[in-house]
Design a protein around this motif. Structure first.
Motif, PDB file in Angstrom:
ATOM      1  N   VAL A  87       0.851  -1.196   0.000  1.00  0.00           N
ATOM      2  CA  VAL A  87       0.000   0.000   0.000  1.00  0.00           C
ATOM      3  C   VAL A  87       0.887   1.246   0.000  1.00  0.00           C
ATOM      4  O   VAL A  87       2.044   1.205   0.436  1.00  0.00           O
ATOM      5  N   GLU A  88       0.320   2.348  -0.472  1.00  0.00           N
ATOM      6  CA  GLU A  88       1.040   3.608  -0.492  1.00  0.00           C
ATOM      7  C   GLU A  88       0.763   4.384   0.797  1.00  0.00           C
ATOM      8  O   GLU A  88      -0.321   4.289   1.366  1.00  0.00           O
ATOM      9  N   ALA A  89       1.747   5.139   1.249  1.00  0.00           N
ATOM     10  CA  ALA A  89       1.594   5.910   2.480  1.00  0.00           C
ATOM     11  C   ALA A  89       2.341   7.232   2.364  1.00  0.00           C
ATOM     12  O   ALA A  89       3.267   7.381   1.560  1.00  0.00           O
ATOM     13  N   ILE A  90       1.908   8.194   3.183  1.00  0.00           N
ATOM     14  CA  ILE A  90       2.568   9.500   3.277  1.00  0.00           C
ATOM     15  C   ILE A  90       3.064   9.668   4.706  1.00  0.00           C
ATOM     16  O   ILE A  90       2.346   9.365   5.663  1.00  0.00           O
ATOM     17  N   GLU A  91       4.296  10.137   4.874  1.00  0.00           N
ATOM     18  CA  GLU A  91       4.837  10.404   6.202  1.00  0.00           C
ATOM     19  C   GLU A  91       4.363  11.760   6.713  1.00  0.00           C
ATOM     20  O   GLU A  91       4.372  12.750   5.979  1.00  0.00           O
ATOM     21  N   VAL A  92       3.944  11.791   7.977  1.00  0.00           N
ATOM     22  CA  VAL A  92       3.642  13.044   8.659  1.00  0.00           C
ATOM     23  C   VAL A  92       4.282  12.958  10.043  1.00  0.00           C
ATOM     24  O   VAL A  92       4.727  11.891  10.470  1.00  0.00           O
ATOM     25  N   TYR A  93       4.343  14.090  10.737  1.00  0.00           N
ATOM     26  CA  TYR A  93       4.978  14.102  12.044  1.00  0.00           C
ATOM     27  C   TYR A  93       4.074  14.740  13.086  1.00  0.00           C
ATOM     28  O   TYR A  93       3.467  15.786  12.835  1.00  0.00           O
ATOM     29  N   ASP A  94       3.990  14.077  14.231  1.00  0.00           N
ATOM     30  CA  ASP A  94       3.340  14.641  15.414  1.00  0.00           C
ATOM     31  C   ASP A  94       4.465  14.965  16.382  1.00  0.00           C
ATOM     32  O   ASP A  94       4.933  14.098  17.128  1.00  0.00           O
TER      33      ASP A  94
END
Length: 253
Positions: A237-244
């Protein structure tokens, strides 16, 4: 080797011609939370079961505090490793306190009743997980999140240096998922946790092993190990990195 609660060397489990886990090696560092992730059928639960002797290895070795696991009696293992599994049977007529006291079993003989010390240890464990007020309720009357807290309390009564948990957030809503994992981080001396959710792994685990077809696809610190490329390769699956803050998280698409 003795400094590690668990040391796994080229562990392989086969069922006939099928290889469930294939030459896996790693060490569980004391004081760390190790997450085991991977798609369904990748060998996560088989690996976890092998860590406490429920699933014998075909080849390879697992050492528990420097001692070969296969040479240890169940009572010896039970004093070193506590297990929180997905399924609990024969709990219909058990009250919470009785259920938690089962964690003292490795510390007593077959004909020895529970001592005042056992009851005090169980009571303290229930208080520690915030379930002291429900000790007289039947286990089956509890909610999913409450049951997981009681399961962790039972594990704590064993007073083991290492805790193994098989998908402790399964069937829990988002609130209880985070409550349970935060609790594990707080109370477990050292833990190995099978988890499906990579965002939970990234938030609560010190290290991660990602499995694919019975082998280790990667292992290390979640911040450095988990990536969109890895997710594409292992999960498809495709994913996008984000940051908390400094915690890496993923949005799947």
């Amino acid at each position: 080797m003795n400094d590690f609660p668990l040391n796994v060397t080229e562990a392989t489990v086969k069922f006939g011609s099928y290889t469930a886990i294939n030459q896996i090696s790693f060490q569980v560092k004391p004081g760390n939370i190790l997450g085991i992730a991977g798609p369904n059928g990748s060998g996560k639960t088989t690996l976890l079961r092998s860590l406490f002797g429920a699933q014998p290895l075909t080849t390879g070795t697992i050492a528990l505090e420097g001692k070969p696991l296969h040479k240890m009696r169940a009572s010896q293992i039970g004093k070193k490793i506590s297990v929180v599994s997905q399924f609990e049977h024969d709990t219909d007529r058990m009250r919470v306190e009785e259920f938690v006291l089962l964690g003292r079993a490795p510390h007593r003989t077959d004909f020895q009743g529970y001592s005042d010390t056992d009851h005090e240890i169980a009571s303290q464990a229930l208080q520690r997980v915030g379930m002291g007020k429900v000790k007289n309720r039947y286990f089956t009357t509890l909610s999913g999140g409450e049951r997981q807290r009681v399961l962790i309390a039972r594990a704590l009564t064993q007073q083991c240096p290492c805790m193994l948990l098989d998908e402790p957030t399964n069937h829990l809503d988002v609130k209880y998922q985070h409550q349970v994992l935060a609790l594990i981080r707080e109370v477990a001396p050292t833990a190995v946790i099978v988890l499906h959710d990579l965002n939970l792994v990234a938030r609560y685990c010190d290290e991660v092993i990602v499995m694919k077809h019975g082998s280790i696809a990667c292992q290390g610190c979640p911040a450095n190990t988990l990536s969109t490329e890895l997710i594409s390769d292992v999960y498809g699956v495709e994913a996008i990195e984000v940051y908390d803050g400094e915690i890496k998280q993923f949005i799947f698409r």
